[in-house]
Design a protein around this motif. Structure first.
Motif, short mmCIF file in Angstrom:
data_model
loop_
_atom_site.label_atom_id
_atom_site.label_comp_id
_atom_site.label_asym_id
_atom_site.label_seq_id
_atom_site.Cartn_x
_atom_site.Cartn_y
_atom_site.Cartn_z
N VAL A 178 44.85 46.03 46.36
CA VAL A 178 45.60 47.16 45.90
C VAL A 178 47.16 47.21 46.75
O VAL A 178 47.22 46.75 47.71
CB VAL A 178 45.33 48.58 45.78
CG1 VAL A 178 44.03 48.68 44.79
CG2 VAL A 178 44.77 49.00 46.90
N VAL A 179 48.33 47.94 46.10
CA VAL A 179 49.37 47.68 46.65
C VAL A 179 49.35 49.16 47.31
O VAL A 179 49.11 50.17 46.92
CB VAL A 179 50.43 47.74 45.64
CG1 VAL A 179 51.91 47.86 46.58
CG2 VAL A 179 50.64 46.49 45.11
N VAL A 234 49.65 51.58 38.00
CA VAL A 234 48.71 52.61 37.90
C VAL A 234 47.92 52.82 39.18
O VAL A 234 47.63 51.76 40.06
CB VAL A 234 47.49 52.14 36.90
CG1 VAL A 234 48.45 52.22 35.42
CG2 VAL A 234 46.97 51.02 37.27
N PRO A 235 47.38 54.18 39.45
CA PRO A 235 46.52 54.29 40.85
C PRO A 235 45.37 53.63 40.97
O PRO A 235 44.81 53.51 39.84
CB PRO A 235 46.52 56.02 40.90
CG PRO A 235 47.48 56.30 39.87
CD PRO A 235 47.75 55.33 38.85
N ASP A 236 45.01 53.28 42.11
CA ASP A 236 43.69 52.42 42.16
C ASP A 236 43.17 52.64 43.58
O ASP A 236 44.05 52.10 44.60
CB ASP A 236 43.86 50.86 41.88
CG ASP A 236 42.61 50.49 41.65
OD1 ASP A 236 41.49 50.82 42.21
OD2 ASP A 236 42.42 49.20 41.34
N ASP A 296 43.22 53.66 47.16
CA ASP A 296 44.35 54.09 48.18
C ASP A 296 45.61 53.72 47.76
O ASP A 296 46.61 53.74 48.74
CB ASP A 296 43.95 53.98 49.50
CG ASP A 296 42.48 54.64 50.00
OD1 ASP A 296 42.45 55.70 49.45
OD2 ASP A 296 42.08 53.99 50.91
N GLY A 297 45.78 52.96 46.95
CA GLY A 297 47.04 52.55 46.53
C GLY A 297 47.18 52.33 44.76
O GLY A 297 46.87 53.12 43.99
N PHE A 298 48.07 51.24 44.59
CA PHE A 298 48.24 50.93 43.13
C PHE A 298 48.23 49.68 42.74
O PHE A 298 48.03 48.52 43.72
CB PHE A 298 49.89 51.25 42.88
CG PHE A 298 50.33 52.90 43.24
CD1 PHE A 298 50.05 53.83 42.35
CD2 PHE A 298 50.56 53.02 44.40
CE1 PHE A 298 50.29 55.07 42.41
CE2 PHE A 298 51.05 54.52 44.65
CZ PHE A 298 50.71 55.37 43.95
N THR A 299 48.00 49.27 41.44
CA THR A 299 47.74 48.07 40.86
C THR A 299 48.46 48.05 39.58
O THR A 299 48.86 49.07 39.14
CB THR A 299 46.32 47.66 40.92
OG1 THR A 299 46.20 46.17 40.66
CG2 THR A 299 45.64 48.41 39.81
N VAL A 300 48.52 46.76 38.86
CA VAL A 300 49.09 46.79 37.51
C VAL A 300 47.93 46.16 36.76
O VAL A 300 47.55 45.01 37.07
CB VAL A 300 50.27 45.83 37.67
CG1 VAL A 300 50.88 45.60 36.19
CG2 VAL A 300 51.36 46.34 38.59
N LYS A 301 47.63 47.08 35.92
CA LYS A 301 46.45 46.62 34.75
C LYS A 301 46.94 45.16 33.72
O LYS A 301 46.21 44.40 33.42
CB LYS A 301 45.81 47.50 34.17
CG LYS A 301 45.09 48.63 34.99
CD LYS A 301 44.11 47.96 35.80
CE LYS A 301 43.36 49.00 36.57
NZ LYS A 301 42.40 48.56 37.49
N SER A 302 48.22 45.46 33.37
CA SER A 302 48.85 44.63 32.45
C SER A 302 49.06 43.37 32.93
O SER A 302 49.28 43.10 34.16
CB SER A 302 49.97 45.01 31.68
OG SER A 302 51.00 45.30 32.61
N ASN A 303 49.21 42.27 31.98
CA ASN A 303 49.64 40.78 32.63
C ASN A 303 50.87 40.92 33.09
O ASN A 303 52.04 41.39 32.22
CB ASN A 303 49.25 40.04 31.34
CG ASN A 303 49.53 38.56 31.70
OD1 ASN A 303 49.99 38.17 32.76
ND2 ASN A 303 49.62 37.45 30.81
N ALA A 304 51.19 40.39 34.20
CA ALA A 304 52.32 40.40 34.97
C ALA A 304 53.39 39.45 33.89
O ALA A 304 54.66 39.52 34.04
CB ALA A 304 52.41 39.94 36.09
N LEU A 305 52.87 38.40 33.13
CA LEU A 305 53.58 37.42 32.56
C LEU A 305 53.84 37.82 30.96
O LEU A 305 54.14 36.96 30.03
CB LEU A 305 52.88 36.06 32.79
CG LEU A 305 53.25 35.70 34.15
CD1 LEU A 305 52.31 34.29 34.36
CD2 LEU A 305 54.54 35.50 34.79
N ASP A 306 53.44 38.91 30.77
CA ASP A 306 53.35 39.51 29.47
C ASP A 306 55.07 39.23 28.92
O ASP A 306 55.76 40.09 29.09
CB ASP A 306 52.57 40.99 29.08
CG ASP A 306 52.75 41.19 27.65
OD1 ASP A 306 53.18 40.66 26.69
OD2 ASP A 306 52.28 42.48 27.34
N PRO A 307 54.97 38.42 27.74
CA PRO A 307 56.43 38.11 27.30
C PRO A 307 57.13 39.30 26.78
O PRO A 307 58.31 39.67 26.67
CB PRO A 307 56.27 37.13 26.27
CG PRO A 307 54.95 36.94 25.72
CD PRO A 307 54.30 37.55 26.88
#
Length: 496
Positions: free
Chosen positions: A202-203, A156-158, A160-171
């Motif tokens: 941010v990425v 998701v945009p954030d 000047d870059g992007f991030t991930v709001k959800s849990n990266a380890l969400d099964p």
């Protein structure tokens, strides 16, 4: 006839036991079949559960490896080190090489940039030349592509870059991509994930760094999985030869074209447990059932034997004298009628035999003594007539005999006189002796009659003459001397 009755009884008994044996066999086969089918269903259900447990265990191994890797792949400091180049070498030595291998057993840690370039390569605890691990990246390139595609869906945009709001380890919707693959000839867990921040960072737009980690599945990890699952055996190994597929195997295909891995396991079959629990009870029930069937068969056989004996006894009594065991009048007349209808060219005669002075025996010594004497007299008569003839008792002390072998007048006269002589001797009974005698009348076939009744009547008339003549004699029906006496009586004593 006795042999036929015994043969029939044996046949009925054999049939009863055969039916009981078939029932027992049917019980065994039916119940064994039911238990076998039940065991198959139990084993099938168990295998499905075991397969699901194995699948869950593999997923747990991958999730655990992803969680270990996430301490680097989801971290703001990793953004600074790998995206912005903030003291990358120091970060790699301290935060990557320093503990991922020692603490988590991650053997290769690789940071991949655009175009599959290798920015960082760590082998166990040492940074190495990136090209040294090029073959590893090439072998797992498909997972890198999947990780990038997953990131593109979840980012998701954030600022000047992007991030991930959800849990990266969400099964249910993980950011990472994981697989168990063949690595350097052994199974290993491979995790690929785009490096993302965990708090503020941010990425940068247009940049993607993928963290790729390879964790070998050591024998210790596999043994721990076996103990956790409670299996007798559990293994993950390369499938180098053709394996016979069964319910306790799971093939991990890996990348198309690669040699797959195979997961195998062994557990005690629930059907075996079922058999061990049920079989003793089954044996007890079977033994009781067999015992019951045997008792039923024995009881039925006994009843059948008693009925056959009763029928045989009734049949015997219908044609025999119950006291002496000789034939009775009915059987005697049947035998005579058979000879009348089928003479076969034989000469034969009928004799009526009457015991003399027998009434005095009953009056003097009683009925029991009289019965004993009757039986002895019957034995003597039957012995004298022989096996080819027939002797019957037709009254209290009256007997009839069928003479076949000795049906010659002179021979028959000698035989009858000998019989009278033997019957005239004192017959012993219970320590005493009783005197009796006998008179005999003989009638010839066909001279004296053409039927059993006619012959019996003629023989009885001859017996009457013998008794009139003083008893202890033999008289023949239609004897010429008797005819002359009869004629003299009818003409007043003068011969014709």
């Amino acid at each position: 006839m006795k042999r036929l009755a015994e043969k029939k009884r044996f046949s009925i008994t054999a049939e009863v036991y055969l039916i009981c044996a078939l029932l027992a066999l049917l019980f065994v086969l039916t119940n064994l079949r039911m238990l076998y089918v039940a065991g198959e269903h139990i084993d099938l259900h168990q295998n499905n559960i075991n397969r699901q447990l194995v699948t869950n265990q593999l997923a747990l191994l991958k999730a655990s490896a992803a969680r270990d890797q996430a301490q680097i792949s989801r971290w703001d400091e990793s953004i600074g080190a790998f995206y912005h180049g903030e003291d990358t070498a120091r970060f790699v030595r301290r935060e990557v090489a320093g503990w991922l291998w020692k603490d988590f057993g991650i053997q290769e840690t690789i940071v991949i940039g655009e175009g599959k370039t290798i920015d960082v390569a760590v082998l166990k605890s040492e940074p190495v030349d990136p090209e040294r691990l090029r073959t590893v990246v090439d072998a797992i390139a498909d997972l890198v592509d999947q990780a990038v595609a997953t990131y593109e869906l979840l980012k998701v945009p954030d600022e000047d870059g992007f991030t991930v709001k959800s849990n990266a380890l969400d099964p249910l919707k993980p950011l990472y991509v994981a697989d168990i693959r063949r690595h350097q000839g052994s199974p290993a867990i491979v995790i690929a994930q785009v490096i993302v921040p965990d708090v503020k960072a941010v990425v940068p737009a247009g940049m993607r760094k993928v963290l790729l980690t390879v964790k070998p599945l050591t024998q210790q990890i596999i043994n721990d999985g076996r103990m956790l699952l409670g299996f007798e055996d559990f293994d993950i190994r390369p499938l180098d030869a053709e394996l016979e597929k069964n319910d306790a195997t799971l093939v991990l295909a890996g990348r198309p074209g690669d040699k797959p891995l195979v997961v195998t396991w062994t557990t005690p079959l629930e059907s075996t447990v079922m058999w061990r629990g049920v079989l003793p009870l089954f044996v007890v029930v079977f033994v009781l059932m067999v015992a019951g069937l045997v008792l039923v068969a024995m009881r039925y056989s006994k009843i059948a034997r008693e009925l056959d004996d009763r029928d045989a006894r009734n049949s015997y009594l219908a044609l025999h004298d119950p006291l002496t065991g000789l034939a009775n009048r009915t059987r005697f007349e049947l035998v005579v009628e058979t000879l009348v209808n089928n003479p076969n060219g034989k000469n034969w005669a009928i004799g009526c035999i009457d015991l003399d002075k027998f009434k005095d025996i009953y009056d003097t010594f009683g009925h029991q003594a009289g019965d004993e004497i009757l039986c002895e007299a019957a034995r003597i008569i039957e012995q004298m007539v022989g096996e080819t003839g027939v002797v019957a008792r037709i009254g209290g002390d009256e007997f009839v005999a069928l003479f076949v072998e000795d049906a010659d007048k002179e021979r028959l006269r000698v035989l009858c006189e000998t019989m009278i002589h033997r019957l005239s001797k004192d017959i012993p009974f219970e320590g005493a002796k009783a005197p009796i005698g006998a008179s005999i009348g003989i009638a010839w076939w066909p001279d004296s009659g053409n039927s059993a009744k006619e012959l019996m009547r003629a023989a009885d008339n001859a017996l009457y003459r013998a008794k009139e003549g003083g008893r202890g004699k033999v008289c023949f029906a239609d004897d010429p001397e008797e005819r002359r006496k009869k004629e003299r009586r009818s003409t007043g004593g003068h011969a014709a």
